[in-house]
Design a protein around this motif. Structure first.
Motif, PDB file in Angstrom:
ATOM      1  N   MET A 326       1.111  -1.475  -0.035  1.00 26.24           N
ATOM      2  CA  MET A 326      -0.258  -0.115  -0.048  1.00 26.24           C
ATOM      3  C   MET A 326       1.423   1.289   0.351  1.00 26.24           C
ATOM      4  O   MET A 326       2.370   1.206   0.434  1.00 26.24           O
ATOM      5  CB  MET A 326      -1.105   0.048   1.354  1.00 26.24           C
ATOM      6  N   MET A 327       0.001   2.542  -0.764  1.00 27.46           N
ATOM      7  CA  MET A 327       0.775   3.238  -0.449  1.00 27.46           C
ATOM      8  C   MET A 327       1.576   3.797   0.538  1.00 27.46           C
ATOM      9  O   MET A 327       2.819   4.249   0.831  1.00 27.46           O
ATOM     10  CB  MET A 327       0.292   4.750  -0.815  1.00 27.46           C
ATOM     11  N   GLY A 328       0.618   3.634   2.231  1.00 30.18           N
ATOM     12  CA  GLY A 328       0.925   4.037   3.271  1.00 30.18           C
ATOM     13  C   GLY A 328       1.365   5.806   3.005  1.00 30.18           C
ATOM     14  O   GLY A 328       0.793   6.440   2.632  1.00 30.18           O
ATOM     15  N   SER A 329       2.343   6.332   4.698  1.00 31.32           N
ATOM     16  CA  SER A 329       2.668   7.399   4.142  1.00 31.32           C
ATOM     17  C   SER A 329       3.974   7.387   3.997  1.00 31.32           C
ATOM     18  O   SER A 329       3.855   8.854   3.283  1.00 31.32           O
ATOM     19  CB  SER A 329       2.992   7.952   5.750  1.00 31.32           C
ATOM     20  N   GLY A 330       4.411   6.300   3.065  1.00 34.26           N
ATOM     21  CA  GLY A 330       5.580   6.750   2.029  1.00 34.26           C
ATOM     22  C   GLY A 330       6.406   6.555   2.738  1.00 34.26           C
ATOM     23  O   GLY A 330       7.963   6.869   1.617  1.00 34.26           O
ATOM     24  N   GLY A 331       7.070   5.368   3.724  1.00 35.36           N
ATOM     25  CA  GLY A 331       8.391   4.889   3.753  1.00 35.36           C
ATOM     26  C   GLY A 331       8.818   4.347   2.893  1.00 35.36           C
ATOM     27  O   GLY A 331       7.422   3.752   1.607  1.00 35.36           O
ATOM     28  N   MET A 332      10.033   4.010   2.472  1.00 38.26           N
ATOM     29  CA  MET A 332      10.195   3.227   1.276  1.00 38.26           C
ATOM     30  C   MET A 332      11.553   3.045   1.960  1.00 38.26           C
ATOM     31  O   MET A 332      12.874   3.349   1.713  1.00 38.26           O
ATOM     32  CB  MET A 332      10.262   3.738  -0.101  1.00 38.26           C
ATOM     33  N   ILE A 333      11.412   1.365   1.843  1.00 40.60           N
ATOM     34  CA  ILE A 333      13.467   0.719   2.806  1.00 40.60           C
ATOM     35  C   ILE A 333      13.645  -0.208   1.381  1.00 40.60           C
ATOM     36  O   ILE A 333      12.911  -1.121   1.266  1.00 40.60           O
ATOM     37  CB  ILE A 333      12.736   0.032   4.129  1.00 40.60           C
ATOM     38  N   VAL A 334      14.241   0.382   1.052  1.00 42.44           N
ATOM     39  CA  VAL A 334      15.291  -1.375   0.169  1.00 42.44           C
ATOM     40  C   VAL A 334      16.293  -1.743   0.785  1.00 42.44           C
ATOM     41  O   VAL A 334      16.739  -1.953   1.813  1.00 42.44           O
ATOM     42  CB  VAL A 334      15.849  -0.059  -0.398  1.00 42.44           C
ATOM     43  N   MET A 335      15.827  -3.142   0.206  1.00 43.21           N
ATOM     44  CA  MET A 335      16.283  -3.908   0.881  1.00 43.21           C
ATOM     45  C   MET A 335      17.036  -5.609  -0.378  1.00 43.21           C
ATOM     46  O   MET A 335      16.881  -5.229  -0.791  1.00 43.21           O
ATOM     47  CB  MET A 335      15.707  -5.551   1.997  1.00 43.21           C
ATOM     48  N   ASP A 336      18.247  -5.665   0.663  1.00 44.93           N
ATOM     49  CA  ASP A 336      19.373  -6.073  -0.868  1.00 44.93           C
ATOM     50  C   ASP A 336      19.157  -7.790  -0.190  1.00 44.93           C
ATOM     51  O   ASP A 336      18.690  -8.662   0.905  1.00 44.93           O
ATOM     52  CB  ASP A 336      20.332  -5.556  -1.002  1.00 44.93           C
ATOM     53  N   GLU A 337      20.256  -8.501  -1.084  1.00 46.62           N
ATOM     54  CA  GLU A 337      20.876  -9.542  -0.717  1.00 46.62           C
ATOM     55  C   GLU A 337      21.131 -10.141   0.514  1.00 46.62           C
ATOM     56  O   GLU A 337      20.451 -11.594   0.833  1.00 46.62           O
ATOM     57  CB  GLU A 337      21.556 -10.461  -1.898  1.00 46.62           C
ATOM     58  N   ASP A 338      21.390  -9.006   1.710  1.00 42.10           N
ATOM     59  CA  ASP A 338      21.767  -9.736   2.688  1.00 42.10           C
ATOM     60  C   ASP A 338      20.349  -9.920   4.094  1.00 42.10           C
ATOM     61  O   ASP A 338      20.457 -10.153   4.945  1.00 42.10           O
ATOM     62  CB  ASP A 338      23.498  -8.232   3.302  1.00 42.10           C
ATOM     63  N   ASP A 339      19.857  -9.591   3.700  1.00 42.82           N
ATOM     64  CA  ASP A 339      17.969  -9.693   4.328  1.00 42.82           C
ATOM     65  C   ASP A 339      17.322 -10.644   4.180  1.00 42.82           C
ATOM     66  O   ASP A 339      17.551 -10.674   3.132  1.00 42.82           O
ATOM     67  CB  ASP A 339      17.322  -7.822   3.761  1.00 42.82           C
ATOM     68  N   CYS A 340      17.571 -10.738   5.382  1.00 44.05           N
ATOM     69  CA  CYS A 340      16.337 -12.420   5.314  1.00 44.05           C
ATOM     70  C   CYS A 340      14.704 -11.724   4.957  1.00 44.05           C
ATOM     71  O   CYS A 340      14.198 -10.806   5.960  1.00 44.05           O
ATOM     72  CB  CYS A 340      16.959 -12.805   6.130  1.00 44.05           C
ATOM     73  N   MET A 341      13.795 -12.475   4.558  1.00 41.07           N
ATOM     74  CA  MET A 341      12.460 -12.230   4.536  1.00 41.07           C
ATOM     75  C   MET A 341      11.544 -12.895   5.610  1.00 41.07           C
ATOM     76  O   MET A 341      10.515 -11.600   6.022  1.00 41.07           O
ATOM     77  CB  MET A 341      12.128 -12.067   3.196  1.00 41.07           C
ATOM     78  N   VAL A 342      12.009 -13.385   5.953  1.00 43.64           N
ATOM     79  CA  VAL A 342      11.529 -14.099   7.045  1.00 43.64           C
ATOM     80  C   VAL A 342      11.684 -13.155   8.747  1.00 43.64           C
ATOM     81  O   VAL A 342      11.091 -12.795   8.935  1.00 43.64           O
ATOM     82  CB  VAL A 342      11.705 -15.599   7.547  1.00 43.64           C
ATOM     83  N   SER A 343      12.817 -13.201   8.921  1.00 43.20           N
ATOM     84  CA  SER A 343      12.875 -12.096  10.007  1.00 43.20           C
ATOM     85  C   SER A 343      12.302 -10.671   9.865  1.00 43.20           C
ATOM     86  O   SER A 343      12.319  -9.982  10.578  1.00 43.20           O
ATOM     87  CB  SER A 343      14.928 -12.250  10.439  1.00 43.20           C
ATOM     88  N   VAL A 344      12.781 -10.203   8.418  1.00 46.87           N
ATOM     89  CA  VAL A 344      11.829  -9.117   7.857  1.00 46.87           C
ATOM     90  C   VAL A 344      10.482  -9.300   8.638  1.00 46.87           C
ATOM     91  O   VAL A 344      10.036  -8.406   9.541  1.00 46.87           O
ATOM     92  CB  VAL A 344      12.386  -8.384   6.618  1.00 46.87           C
ATOM     93  N   ALA A 345       9.666 -10.246   8.407  1.00 51.54           N
ATOM     94  CA  ALA A 345       7.956 -10.235   8.433  1.00 51.54           C
ATOM     95  C   ALA A 345       8.188 -10.641  10.512  1.00 51.54           C
ATOM     96  O   ALA A 345       7.261  -9.377  10.827  1.00 51.54           O
ATOM     97  CB  ALA A 345       8.225 -11.690   8.093  1.00 51.54           C
ATOM     98  N   ARG A 346       8.885 -10.474  10.954  1.00 49.93           N
ATOM     99  CA  ARG A 346       8.666 -10.502  12.101  1.00 49.93           C
ATOM    100  C   ARG A 346       9.199  -9.811  12.901  1.00 49.93           C
ATOM    101  O   ARG A 346       8.962  -9.469  13.912  1.00 49.93           O
ATOM    102  CB  ARG A 346      10.161 -11.840  13.057  1.00 49.93           C
ATOM    103  N   PHE A 347       9.989  -9.338  12.426  1.00 49.90           N
ATOM    104  CA  PHE A 347      10.121  -7.385  12.870  1.00 49.90           C
ATOM    105  C   PHE A 347       9.242  -6.864  12.764  1.00 49.90           C
ATOM    106  O   PHE A 347       9.139  -5.956  13.822  1.00 49.90           O
ATOM    107  CB  PHE A 347      11.476  -7.359  12.070  1.00 49.90           C
ATOM    108  N   PHE A 348       8.378  -6.954  12.020  1.00 47.71           N
ATOM    109  CA  PHE A 348       6.939  -5.978  11.395  1.00 47.71           C
ATOM    110  C   PHE A 348       5.955  -6.578  12.444  1.00 47.71           C
ATOM    111  O   PHE A 348       5.364  -5.618  13.325  1.00 47.71           O
ATOM    112  CB  PHE A 348       6.605  -5.849  10.079  1.00 47.71           C
ATOM    113  N   LEU A 349       6.251  -8.081  12.785  1.00 50.56           N
ATOM    114  CA  LEU A 349       5.366  -8.497  13.649  1.00 50.56           C
ATOM    115  C   LEU A 349       5.639  -8.389  14.748  1.00 50.56           C
ATOM    116  O   LEU A 349       4.699  -7.840  15.420  1.00 50.56           O
ATOM    117  CB  LEU A 349       4.744 -10.131  13.282  1.00 50.56           C
ATOM    118  N   ASP A 350       6.536  -8.022  15.409  1.00 49.13           N
ATOM    119  CA  ASP A 350       7.210  -7.963  16.899  1.00 49.13           C
ATOM    120  C   ASP A 350       6.230  -5.925  16.564  1.00 49.13           C
ATOM    121  O   ASP A 350       5.899  -5.492  18.069  1.00 49.13           O
ATOM    122  CB  ASP A 350       8.666  -7.985  16.605  1.00 49.13           C
TER     123      ASP A 350
END
Lengths: 499, 161
Positions: A326-350
């Protein structure tokens, strides 16, 4: 911290950008009203008060096609019209400056860099809906923005742009500040209004909408900072001009806070319809250290992760939702190959677990369970059934929560599962974290060629997991190892690695 | 609520009353009052909440409900130099976890705790809007940008004299 916002605005290439909401940021001295006036500031207010009726004013906002920049994208003119049509002896204009999305800081920059544009727009709104009082609900975490707003309000009162009989008309309007106290859910307008009334910021069922019964039970119009910042320009340059920018359904520009693993970080303002590729690779200058692009998270904790296949999607409200974000307020956080998407999901749920107000069971309890499932997967204790549980629970939470927080909190889980299912599988089936982030799934390992057999690691190991003769390569027994990292710290030869 | 009872001095109670009066003893101003009182006291222990509740003529539970709802309000005293690590998304992606770990190790405290000498306390923040400088650490009002785990010792050192 003071000059930071201006730096962040200036440092990025201007190509492909159009500045509307940020037009004065870093250009004028925000503490001098004269500089705002030199840029035609308060001219729109003057013209509206002396030449236009409230209905005509709203018609122009409607014609411009401006939609709420706080996230949901509701047509601004329509919102104003609702507030105008509800008759009452007292109405309120509220500016939502409770910028709680981690990774978004456009509202702070506008308030620090161009506070008068927001004040002018609030007065215009006050005239249009028939309100004489405005409140800015601002985060206590933004002390500089608060100071600049106080200065700006004082100056505007001195010049007669706020107060009684503005521009010699019968219109009275004044603005006051209300402080938030750190609650993400207060970005939701009914929660924000409860917080303004000195209560816990819990959302309530709509209808009644704030336009009917808002602050102190009176008709209230709530708009976000960036939305307001667009208003004076629309009246200076005309609704046709504004409508000429953007896409079919999303007009004008959007400010994004570009952050994460991208070369140019900071605020950018691009016409709606710019592609994600243009934003990240042309304006953002590509990924840092030449690494590979993996995902971009838009919409904050309520949004989703977009991937390679979405790069050429033109950004507007509808397209982002179609991509599962979604558009949301406009945050755009770019992730590269070193980022684990499962732990990113966990981060947001936290984050969501922490910020859920607790009113609705699905959000309060369901998100906690989602977090626990993700945590289990990150720790290598997940099973295939957990993936189904994640999906089912996510859908239930979305369907049964009262406010936007619960309705969107499973988005990071659903979008990472859609786009990076293989990473979930690696964590669950192979018990491996492909990006090397999830510590519990990694092993400490001694590289034979680098090990000189100094025994420093073996002596540091608290559980005796390391064996080997002096001057011979050592070995770590993964069965005994507790992954404390003491060996890695002691090794002077970079022989201990995580894999 | 906190286990240790504290005794408020008469002048402290008067100060709280004064603040309430400045906001017209209005319960709608509760959040503003709490901001002001926390600004003076440093934190909002149960005893302070009781005084406010009585003055505004509302149940203590209402005050307690608000204090515990908002993360900005705290019921435990902070250190002389409160250290806050931003764990917003941009900072997280740029390694805030490691910086936080280093602070925990150096100060030997967990998040939400204060060092025995009362000098430092550790907390996490959700985005201070300085994402261009991620990861960000705040000590009091001072901002440190692009902090690496190796910088932690130096930052703490600035306040140890």
């Amino acid at each position: 911290m003071n000059e930071m916002s201006e730096d962040q605005v200036k440092s990025i290439p201007r190509k492909k950008q159009i500045r509307i909401a940020l037009r004065n940021c870093g250009v004028i001295d925000p503490e001098r009203i004269e500089e705002y006036i030199e840029k035609d500031g308060y001219f729109s207010l003057g013209r509206i008060l002396t030449e236009l009726s409230p209905e005509e004013t709203i018609r122009i906002v409607k014609e411009s096609g401006l939609r709420g920049r706080g996230g949901a994208g509701f047509p601004t003119g329509l919102k104003w019209e609702f507030a105008l049509k509800n008759k009452s002896d007292q109405k309120y204009v509220v500016c939502n400056a409770d910028e709680g999305d981690p990774g978004a800081f456009m509202d702070r920059s506008i308030l620090e860099g161009d506070p008068h544009s927001v004040l002018e727009a609030m007065a215009i709104c006050g005239y249009a809906i028939g309100a004489d009082t405005g409140y800015i609900y601002i985060r206590a975490e933004y002390p500089l923005a608060i100071e600049r707003l106080k200065t700006a309000i004082t100056q505007a009162r001195e010049y007669g742009f706020l107060g009684k009989a503005i521009f010699g008309t019968k219109f009275n309007f004044d603005i006051f500040l209300k402080y938030g106290a750190g609650a993400f859910v207060c970005g939701e307008e009914t929660a924000l209004i409860h917080s303004m009334e000195g209560r816990r910021g819990e959302p309530s069922l709509k209808p009644p909408f704030p336009a009917e019964s808002g602050y102190l039970g009176k008709p209230t119009n709530v708009n976000n900072v960036e939305t307001f910042a667009n208003i004076p320009v629309i009246f200076q340059k005309g609704p046709e001009w504004f409508r000429g920018i953007g896409t079919d359904k999303s007009k004008g520009t959007k400010v994004f806070a570009l952050a994460g693993k991208v070369n140019n970080v900071g605020l950018i303002e691009v016409p709606m319809g710019t592609t994600i590729r243009e934003v990240i690779f042309e304006i953002g200058g590509g990924i840092r250290e030449g690494k590979k692009f993996k995902a971009v998270q838009t919409g904050g904790p309520s949004g989703g992760c977009l991937t390679e296949k979405h790069l050429d999607t033109p950004i507007d409200y509808e397209n982002l939702i179609a991509c599962g974000s979604m558009m949301g307020s406009g945050g755009m956080i770019v992730m590269d190959e070193d980022d684990c998407m499962v732990s990113v999901a966990r981060f947001f749920l936290d984050f969501t677990v922490e910020e859920s107000c607790g009113k609705c069971a699905p959000c309060r309890i369901g998100n906690k369970r989602l977090y626990e499932l993700l945590d289990r997967i990150c720790k290598g204790k997940g099973e295939m059934e957990d993936l189904d549980r994640l999906k089912n629970l996510s859908i239930v939470i979305k369907d049964t929560s009262l406010c936007g927080l619960g309705q969107s909190s499973p988005n990071p889980v659903l979008s990472t599962m859609d786009n990076f299912y293989d990473e979930y599988i690696s964590h669950v089936v192979d018990k491996k974290c492909p990006s090397g982030v999830c510590r519990d799934l990694l092993e400490y390992f001694i590289v034979e060629e680098n090990c000189v057999g100094c025994t420093a690691c073996a002596r540091a190991c608290p559980v005796g997991a390391i064996s080997g003769e002096r001057k011979e390569p050592h070995v770590i027994n993964p069965e005994i190892c507790i992954k404390c990292g003491a060996c890695m710290e002691k090794c002077k030869f970079d022989a201990v690695i995580l894999r | 609520m906190s286990s240790v009872k504290i005794e408020l001095r008469k002048d402290q109670i008067e100060k709280i009353h004064e603040t309430c009066e400045q906001f017209g003893n209005s319960e709608g101003e509760l959040i503003n009052i709490l901001h002001r009182v926390q600004g003076t006291f440093g934190y909002l222990p149960a005893e302070v909440q009781e005084v406010i509740a009585e003055k505004l003529n509302i149940p203590v539970a209402r005050v307690y409900g608000v204090v515990t709802f908002y993360s900005y309000f705290t019921m435990t005293p902070k250190g002389e130099f409160p250290i806050s690590i931003c764990t917003g998304t941009a900072c997280y992606v740029r390694g805030a976890e490691k910086v936080l770990g280093e602070f925990k190790k150096e100060l030997q405290i967990e998040v939400g705790e204060t060092t025995a000498d009362g000098k430092f306390s550790l907390s996490c923040l959700r985005c201070v809007g300085a994402c261009g400088l991620a990861p960000v650490v705040l000590v009091g009002d001072k901002t440190y940008g692009r902090v690496a785990p190796d910088d932690v010792k130096e930052i703490i050192g600035e306040y140890q004299s």
